[in-house]
Design a protein around this motif. Sequence first.
Motif, PDB file in Angstrom:
ATOM      1  N   UNK A  27      95.277  -1.884  81.917  1.00  0.00           N
ATOM      2  CA  UNK A  27      96.139  -1.054  82.284  1.00  0.00           C
ATOM      3  C   UNK A  27      97.577  -1.103  81.129  1.00  0.00           C
ATOM      4  N   UNK A  28      97.493  -2.224  80.446  1.00  0.00           N
ATOM      5  CA  UNK A  28      98.845  -2.119  79.485  1.00  0.00           C
ATOM      6  C   UNK A  28      98.390  -3.083  78.409  1.00  0.00           C
ATOM      7  N   UNK A  29      98.970  -2.985  77.421  1.00  0.00           N
ATOM      8  CA  UNK A  29      98.766  -3.502  75.894  1.00  0.00           C
ATOM      9  C   UNK A  29      99.499  -4.998  75.901  1.00  0.00           C
ATOM     10  N   UNK A  30      98.971  -5.761  75.103  1.00  0.00           N
ATOM     11  CA  UNK A  30      99.447  -6.902  74.904  1.00  0.00           C
ATOM     12  C   UNK A  30      99.438  -7.383  73.179  1.00  0.00           C
ATOM     13  N   UNK A  31     100.479  -7.741  72.511  1.00  0.00           N
ATOM     14  CA  UNK A  31     100.626  -7.830  71.365  1.00  0.00           C
ATOM     15  C   UNK A  31     100.520  -9.402  70.928  1.00  0.00           C
ATOM     16  N   UNK A  32      99.582  -9.949  69.798  1.00  0.00           N
ATOM     17  CA  UNK A  32      99.758 -11.118  69.377  1.00  0.00           C
ATOM     18  C   UNK A  32      99.906 -11.372  68.103  1.00  0.00           C
ATOM     19  N   UNK A  33     101.014 -12.168  67.489  1.00  0.00           N
ATOM     20  CA  UNK A  33     101.793 -12.084  66.206  1.00  0.00           C
ATOM     21  C   UNK A  33     101.737 -13.517  65.783  1.00  0.00           C
ATOM     22  N   UNK A  34     101.461 -13.794  64.575  1.00  0.00           N
ATOM     23  CA  UNK A  34     101.526 -15.019  63.737  1.00  0.00           C
ATOM     24  C   UNK A  34     102.789 -14.961  63.019  1.00  0.00           C
ATOM     25  N   UNK A  35     104.066 -15.572  63.017  1.00  0.00           N
ATOM     26  CA  UNK A  35     105.180 -15.370  62.300  1.00  0.00           C
ATOM     27  C   UNK A  35     105.264 -16.867  61.437  1.00  0.00           C
ATOM     28  N   UNK A  36     105.947 -16.575  60.103  1.00  0.00           N
ATOM     29  CA  UNK A  36     106.170 -17.807  59.415  1.00  0.00           C
ATOM     30  C   UNK A  36     107.720 -17.940  59.679  1.00  0.00           C
ATOM     31  N   UNK A  37     108.410 -19.122  58.927  1.00  0.00           N
ATOM     32  CA  UNK A  37     109.705 -19.425  59.265  1.00  0.00           C
ATOM     33  C   UNK A  37     110.673 -18.389  59.090  1.00  0.00           C
ATOM     34  N   UNK A  38     110.432 -17.466  58.230  1.00  0.00           N
ATOM     35  CA  UNK A  38     111.445 -16.331  58.106  1.00  0.00           C
ATOM     36  C   UNK A  38     111.156 -15.289  58.801  1.00  0.00           C
ATOM     37  N   UNK A  39     110.284 -15.477  59.758  1.00  0.00           N
ATOM     38  CA  UNK A  39     109.982 -14.159  60.689  1.00  0.00           C
ATOM     39  C   UNK A  39     109.150 -13.027  60.163  1.00  0.00           C
ATOM     40  N   UNK A  40     108.673 -13.431  59.047  1.00  0.00           N
ATOM     41  CA  UNK A  40     107.401 -12.407  58.515  1.00  0.00           C
ATOM     42  C   UNK A  40     106.377 -12.611  59.349  1.00  0.00           C
ATOM     43  N   UNK A  41     105.692 -11.266  59.595  1.00  0.00           N
ATOM     44  CA  UNK A  41     104.622 -11.306  60.065  1.00  0.00           C
ATOM     45  C   UNK A  41     103.292 -11.575  59.369  1.00  0.00           C
ATOM     46  N   UNK A  42     102.652 -12.481  59.590  1.00  0.00           N
ATOM     47  CA  UNK A  42     101.513 -12.934  58.933  1.00  0.00           C
ATOM     48  C   UNK A  42     100.144 -12.429  59.475  1.00  0.00           C
ATOM     49  N   UNK A  43     100.135 -12.209  60.964  1.00  0.00           N
ATOM     50  CA  UNK A  43      98.914 -11.621  61.540  1.00  0.00           C
ATOM     51  C   UNK A  43      99.372 -10.989  62.665  1.00  0.00           C
ATOM     52  N   UNK A  44      98.933  -9.738  62.869  1.00  0.00           N
ATOM     53  CA  UNK A  44      99.294  -9.079  64.233  1.00  0.00           C
ATOM     54  C   UNK A  44      98.107  -8.336  64.931  1.00  0.00           C
ATOM     55  N   UNK A  45      97.923  -8.333  65.844  1.00  0.00           N
ATOM     56  CA  UNK A  45      97.010  -7.501  66.724  1.00  0.00           C
ATOM     57  C   UNK A  45      97.382  -7.154  68.209  1.00  0.00           C
ATOM     58  N   UNK A  46      97.158  -6.013  68.284  1.00  0.00           N
ATOM     59  CA  UNK A  46      97.181  -5.384  69.622  1.00  0.00           C
ATOM     60  C   UNK A  46      95.776  -5.301  70.378  1.00  0.00           C
ATOM     61  N   UNK A  47      96.302  -5.794  71.725  1.00  0.00           N
ATOM     62  CA  UNK A  47      94.831  -6.038  72.712  1.00  0.00           C
ATOM     63  C   UNK A  47      94.868  -4.769  73.432  1.00  0.00           C
ATOM     64  N   UNK A  48      94.044  -3.864  73.541  1.00  0.00           N
ATOM     65  CA  UNK A  48      93.927  -2.628  74.312  1.00  0.00           C
ATOM     66  C   UNK A  48      94.007  -2.658  75.672  1.00  0.00           C
ATOM     67  N   UNK A  49      94.367  -1.530  76.204  1.00  0.00           N
ATOM     68  CA  UNK A  49      94.615  -1.404  77.620  1.00  0.00           C
ATOM     69  C   UNK A  49      93.387  -1.869  78.592  1.00  0.00           C
ATOM     70  N   UNK A  50      92.157  -1.363  78.160  1.00  0.00           N
ATOM     71  CA  UNK A  50      91.113  -1.633  78.866  1.00  0.00           C
ATOM     72  C   UNK A  50      90.333  -3.170  78.437  1.00  0.00           C
ATOM     73  N   UNK A  51      90.798  -3.625  77.675  1.00  0.00           N
ATOM     74  CA  UNK A  51      90.322  -5.176  77.470  1.00  0.00           C
ATOM     75  C   UNK A  51      90.841  -6.241  78.384  1.00  0.00           C
ATOM     76  N   UNK A  52      90.049  -6.967  78.865  1.00  0.00           N
ATOM     77  CA  UNK A  52      90.480  -7.933  79.808  1.00  0.00           C
ATOM     78  C   UNK A  52      90.565  -9.282  79.401  1.00  0.00           C
ATOM     79  N   UNK A  53      89.575  -9.974  78.253  1.00  0.00           N
ATOM     80  CA  UNK A  53      89.843 -11.253  77.569  1.00  0.00           C
ATOM     81  C   UNK A  53      89.282 -10.879  76.275  1.00  0.00           C
ATOM     82  N   UNK A  54      90.068 -11.917  75.393  1.00  0.00           N
ATOM     83  CA  UNK A  54      89.980 -11.630  74.077  1.00  0.00           C
ATOM     84  C   UNK A  54      89.949 -13.191  73.477  1.00  0.00           C
TER      85      UNK A  54
END
Length: 132
Positions: A59-86
């Motif tokens: 029912x909701x989305x979850x975002x997973x991000x990897x940031x460096x020391x300066x706050x730059x996004x190195x990895x970004x993935x959005x987990x969809x509404x229907x997914x339950x385990x990743x």
Amino acid sequence: MKTLLAPLFLAAAFTVSSFSLALADNGPARKATQVAAYQSGLYTTVEGKLNIALNKQTGGVVNVRLLDQKGKILYDQQIGKRQTSVRMRLDLSDLPDGAYQVVISNGKDVTTQPVTIATTPVATSARLVALN
């Protein structure tokens, strides 16, 4: 009496019309976005990979991000509404030494996990062993 009824009728007509315009549907009703509760776990491997396990409600989305020391996004993935385990595996072996952060967010709650990459220098022996 007629002079009193005409303005009263006119005022009532304006009140009803303005009230009905205020209640009019101005498009499809949008459901408030749901916030999905989640649980996460992080662990590293000997090969320099970061494993992320994430269980969440539908029912909701979850975002997973990897940031460096300066706050730059190195990895970004959005987990969809229907997914339950990743389960994700990020290869951190190419990243330089330093402090990083894994940020997991559902839009309301934010979980931040620090990740430190430190390469230990290889110690060379100053002794020389020779066989005759």
